[in-house]
Design a protein around this motif. Structure first.
Motif, PDB file in Angstrom:
ATOM      1  N   LEU A 185       5.008   1.811  -2.827  1.00  0.00           N
ATOM      2  CA  LEU A 185       4.024   1.225  -3.746  1.00  0.00           C
ATOM      3  C   LEU A 185       2.687   1.928  -3.593  1.00  0.00           C
ATOM      4  N   ILE A 191      -1.208   1.012  -3.901  1.00  0.00           N
ATOM      5  CA  ILE A 191      -2.013  -0.214  -3.886  1.00  0.00           C
ATOM      6  C   ILE A 191      -3.489   0.149  -3.996  1.00  0.00           C
ATOM      7  N   ALA A 217      -1.946  -7.714   2.610  1.00  0.00           N
ATOM      8  CA  ALA A 217      -0.973  -7.068   1.730  1.00  0.00           C
ATOM      9  C   ALA A 217       0.418  -7.080   2.364  1.00  0.00           C
ATOM     10  N   VAL A 220       1.820  -1.003   5.367  1.00  0.00           N
ATOM     11  CA  VAL A 220       0.756  -0.675   4.422  1.00  0.00           C
ATOM     12  C   VAL A 220      -0.209   0.293   5.086  1.00  0.00           C
ATOM     13  N   GLU A 240      -3.579   4.425   0.690  1.00  0.00           N
ATOM     14  CA  GLU A 240      -3.405   3.302  -0.230  1.00  0.00           C
ATOM     15  C   GLU A 240      -1.964   3.176  -0.716  1.00  0.00           C
ATOM     16  N   THR A 241      -1.026   3.207   0.233  1.00  0.00           N
ATOM     17  CA  THR A 241       0.388   3.080  -0.105  1.00  0.00           C
ATOM     18  C   THR A 241       1.048   2.025   0.771  1.00  0.00           C
ATOM     19  N   ALA A 283       5.677  -5.204  -6.246  1.00  0.00           N
ATOM     20  CA  ALA A 283       4.368  -4.846  -6.792  1.00  0.00           C
ATOM     21  C   ALA A 283       3.641  -6.098  -7.288  1.00  0.00           C
ATOM     22  N   VAL A 338       2.110  -8.171  -4.307  1.00  0.00           N
ATOM     23  CA  VAL A 338       0.873  -7.617  -3.751  1.00  0.00           C
ATOM     24  C   VAL A 338      -0.281  -7.793  -4.740  1.00  0.00           C
ATOM     25  N   THR A 339       0.017  -7.598  -6.011  1.00  0.00           N
ATOM     26  CA  THR A 339      -1.012  -7.786  -7.037  1.00  0.00           C
ATOM     27  C   THR A 339      -1.517  -9.230  -7.029  1.00  0.00           C
ATOM     28  N   TYR A 382      -4.476  -7.394  -4.635  1.00  0.00           N
ATOM     29  CA  TYR A 382      -4.512  -5.935  -4.495  1.00  0.00           C
ATOM     30  C   TYR A 382      -3.576  -5.324  -5.536  1.00  0.00           C
ATOM     31  N   ALA A 410      -1.018  -3.375  -7.542  1.00  0.00           N
ATOM     32  CA  ALA A 410      -0.040  -2.431  -7.010  1.00  0.00           C
ATOM     33  C   ALA A 410       0.918  -2.006  -8.106  1.00  0.00           C
TER      34      ALA A 410
END
Length: 835
Positions: free
Chosen positions: A76, A78, A90, A105, A110-111, A127, A130-131, A135, A137
């Protein structure tokens, strides 16, 4: 009735109805499972269980039954993460998704790398989780596209931050000059009082500061307050609280001073504005530095050209690389980069492979030789057939390997994560205690002093530097290693490798070239050289072992086809050739088969004492000959062994060769310990003995028989020119196949871990030392009360220091000059092992 949950699992290893039944019984045997059905056709299991039954119990039961649940991995991208506490939130959001087995993470790039049960969850769900946690993603795409997109995103982020910094600076400068300049320059203070007045000055500061907070600083409030309300405060929450407190108090002092105790109506607009401006400046510098940490990946991606000349019906046609298929004929002009992996069909040239292998000298290539995507053709045209394209090329595999290793989390990071998880709430509590202590015990007017100290504590203790300390060093260190031809398949090998106290080496293909030649053949009575070579050469032609290739090469062409071929790992082989039974291998094979060697045994010992490998042949149950095979030592081996010793490491050789041969080579090279005549299982035992005696151990090998030892070692290092099995079992891969790469791997490991310790020491030390200063412990003793604006500057600089320190690894030099190699010591007699 208790609450129930339904699970859908993909299962591996199912081959018949019996397997399905056993998997089903394993699931129903778990306490709390109400029912389970396994579908053989789709290899799926549907389970109904009490809601309290952990998913891990089901997966353990399947694994114990021999039918483990299928696992998948997702990457992902992020955004919105700003500090170490963001990492923890996250990760917790990902781990809370049913079916997720593990999540790592990385703040620096940022992955997130997520491992989950196939069928239980979709990558898109990860995704979304996390969103939802705050955050945004999305799923990562192919390495080439992602590298370009990451570079573009970083450039856009740097530009946007630069614009915000410029706006914030222009708005903050007048506020700073009006308020703070007057304290430094009395004339400026008098001018403001005479021409603007205190009330108008406060109003002007209010307008400009409001513009800073509502414009460039808005991001701190839109992210910080929602995080605070979710009970998961982060760096943005600290900045939002601190600046809001300073701005709110100043507003009351400006528009309703009567609400405050007499003498306390002071304004702190400059603190709020300067904090925002300085933290944005720090983020701008961070973004620029972060862009450079991924330079190694972008450089690797940039090695592959966008197009190539594909020959169709005799005419070269420029074709996009992604449209090239296996088997296509590709023409390469002098000086061009090779687009995909292939095999040369016509022409000869020198290929510069330094960008992948680290070897500076171009390599001669001609018909039948392999070429690799990303390398540069020399001064002659070539045509080759594509053998690997797209994500299957060596270059693409290297990029994936480096990316995965860069995103890894070292054991040391686990401690950092546990600390930072509670750090922000602890800082908020410390700020509250600071305000309370100053309000109760501080000198009059205590309220403004309490505000200054509380805001300073909130700002100075931001955990940005802690979150960046480890991942940035890993990214830069592993990227630099890749440029040296050292690929870390597993990021945690970085930490384990620097703990190594002994380096154990395989002989054939590792210490030596792995291309031995037949140097002598002594036949028993009744057998001729031509007969023995013809029969053993035909049998050995079925084997991939380097010694077998030497005998086949000596036998020449036109050999008969061997039947009933059987490889006997650790011993040799058996085959039927021209209706006769042929055995070829070590003396222990003859002993196992009950074949008496007679005078050949003495000859074999003599050959072994010369440092050559004796190989015995038996035909129809009778000892026929002993053959001597010598394998030249690689040019870089002596220099590598000397470097190991210079670093205080012990060097051991573990080999299946005869003891006399091994001892001779070890004596010539200065190897400290020898374990000879080892079968694959014996190598693991030998490793364990060395680990007990010396401590952490790295094993270097290249063959199938090295795979168990590579997996068992504290750090397994595979020669990249070796077998796929060995490479898959290893933690580190040397692209060039040169032992000097091991020295470079150790150098990178130690330099990176040293860099991480420096970063962590700074990040934690800065907080430990300056947080009490920000709280005002020096004030009662005549010391300063730290300004919130100064606290913001120091905090921003701490992150920049960590990133700048990590970027120093980009200048790390190889431990040994690849162009030089120490000569191999000579010996007397007919010794053929030489560099």
């Amino acid at each position: 009735m208790p609450d129930t949950t339904r699970y859908a699992l993909q299962i591996t290893g199912l081959s018949c109805a019996g397997c399905a039944g056993r998997a089903e019984r394993a699931l129903t045997g778990v306490e709390g499972v109400l029912g389970a059905s396994v579908n053989l056709a789709h290899a799926t299991a549907r389970v109904e269980a009490v809601a309290t039954v952990p998913l891990a119990d089901l997966t353990r039961a399947l694994t114990a039954a021999g039918y483990p649940a299928a696992e998948s991995e997702a990457a992902l991208l992020i955004s919105g993460m700003t500090c170490a506490s963001c990492i923890g939130r996250a990760e917790r959001a990902l781990l809370a998704v049913p079916g997720v087995l593990g999540a790592q993470v990385n703040l620096a790039n940022e992955t997130a790398q997520v491992r989950y049960l196939t069928g239980m969850v979709r990558a898109a769900d990860l995704a979304r989780a996390v969103t939802k946690a705050g955050y945004p993603a999305r799923l990562s795409g192919p390495a080439e596209d992602e590298a370009e997109q990451a570079s573009r995103r970083n450039a856009e982020a740097v530009f946007a931050l630069g614009r915000q910094v410029l706006i914030a600076a222009l708005l903050t400068l007048p506020v700073f000059l009006i308020e703070m300049g007057g304290h430094v320059i009395p004339a400026l203070h008098h001018w403001v009082m005479e021409n603007i007045g205190i009330k108008n000055s406060n109003l002007l500061q209010f307008v400009l500061t409001f513009a800073v907070l509502a414009g460039p600083g808005r991001q701190f409030y839109t992210k910080g307050f929602p995080a605070l309300f979710r009970g998961a405060p982060d760096m943005n929450a600290l900045v939002a609280l601190g600046t809001s407190a300073a701005f709110g108090f100043s507003m009351i002092s400006t528009f309703a001073p009567g609400l405050l105790p007499a003498g306390t109506a002071n304004v702190y607009y400059e603190a709020a504005a300067v904090i925002v401006a300085l933290i944005l400046t720090g983020r701008f510098l961070e973004a620029r530095a972060k862009g450079r940490t991924g330079a190694a990946i972008r450089k690797l991606v940039g090695l592959q050209p966008k197009t190539a000349m594909v020959v169709l019906a005799g005419d070269p046609i420029e074709t996009l690389v992604e449209e090239i298929g296996v088997g296509d004929l590709i023409r390469v002009r002098p000086g061009e980069r090779i687009a995909v992996d292939g095999e040369i069909s016509s022409g000869s040239s020198y290929i510069d492979e330094s960008m992948i292998s680290g070897e500076p000298v171009p390599v001669a290539k001609s018909h039948g030789d392999e070429v690799t995507a990303g390398t540069i053709n020399g001064n002659a045209a070539l045509e080759f057939r594509a053998t690997r394209v797209g994500r299957d090329t060596v270059l693409a595999q290297i990029i994936r390997m480096v990316e995965q290793a860069q995103g890894a989390k070292l054991p040391v990071q686990g401690l950092v994560d546990r600390i930072t998880l509670w750090f922000v709430p602890a800082v908020m509590a410390a700020a509250a205690l600071t305000v309370l202590a100053w309000s109760v015990f501080g000198p009059a007017p205590s309220l403004p002093l309490a505000l200054v100290a509380g805001v300073s504590v909130l700002i100075i203790a931001c955990p940005c530097a802690m979150g960046l300390a480890t991942p940035t060093s890993i990214m830069v260190g592993i990227g630099r290693a890749a440029q040296m031809g050292v690929l870390f398949r597993k990021g945690d090998a970085l930490q384990r490798l620097q703990e190594v106290r002994v380096v154990a080496l395989d002989k054939t293909g590792t210490l030596t070239e792995g291309r031995p030649a037949l140097t002598e053949l002594i036949c028993a009575e009744g057998f001729t050289r031509e007969e023995v070579l013809r029969l053993t050469g035909a049998a050995e032609a079925q084997s991939e072992h380097p010694v077998a290739r030497a005998i086949t090469a000596a036998a020449g062409k036109g050999l008969a086809k061997a039947e009933a071929f059987e490889a006997i790992p650790g011993y040799g082989l058996r085959a039927e050739v021209e209706g006769r039974t042929v055995l070829a291998g070590a003396a222990r094979l003859m002993a196992r088969e009950g074949i008496t060697l007679g005078p050949l045994e003495t000859e074999g010992q003599r050959l072994a004492e010369r440092g050559e490998t004796p190989l015995f042949a038996a035909i129809d149950g009778t000892a026929a000959a002993v053959m001597a095979v010598a394998d030249p030592v690689k040019p870089g081996t002596p220099a590598a062994i000397k470097a190991f010793h210079d670093q205080g490491l012990k060097v051991a050789m573990i080999t299946g060769d005869a003891a006399a041969t091994a001892q001779t080579i070890a004596a010539r090279l200065g190897i400290d310990a020898v374990k000879a005549e080892c079968l694959p299982a014996d190598k693991v035992t030998a490793l364990q003995e060395l680990q007990t005696e010396h401590g952490a151990l790295a094993y270097v090998g290249d063959g199938i028989n090295d795979a168990p030892a590579l997996a068992a070692a504290d750090a397994g290092i595979a020669i990249g020119t070796g077998t796929d099995v060995a490479i898959e079992a290893a933690d580190v891969v040397l692209v060039s196949g040169d032992l000097r790469g091991v020295v470079n791997a150790l150098t990178v490991s130690r330099a990176t871990m040293r860099n991480i310790r420096q970063n962590l020491g700074w990040a934690f030390g800065y907080n430990v030392l300056l947080l009490p200063v920000a709280a005002g412990v020096l004030y009662p003793f005549g010391g300063p009360l730290l300004s919130p604006a100064l606290a913001a500057g120091v905090m921003a600089l701490s992150s920049v220091f960590v990133l700048s320190n990590a970027l120093r690894l980009r200048r790390l030099k190889p431990a040994i000059d690849e162009e030089r190699a120490a000569p191999v010591p000579e010996t007397g007699g007919k010794q053929e092992v030489r560099a």
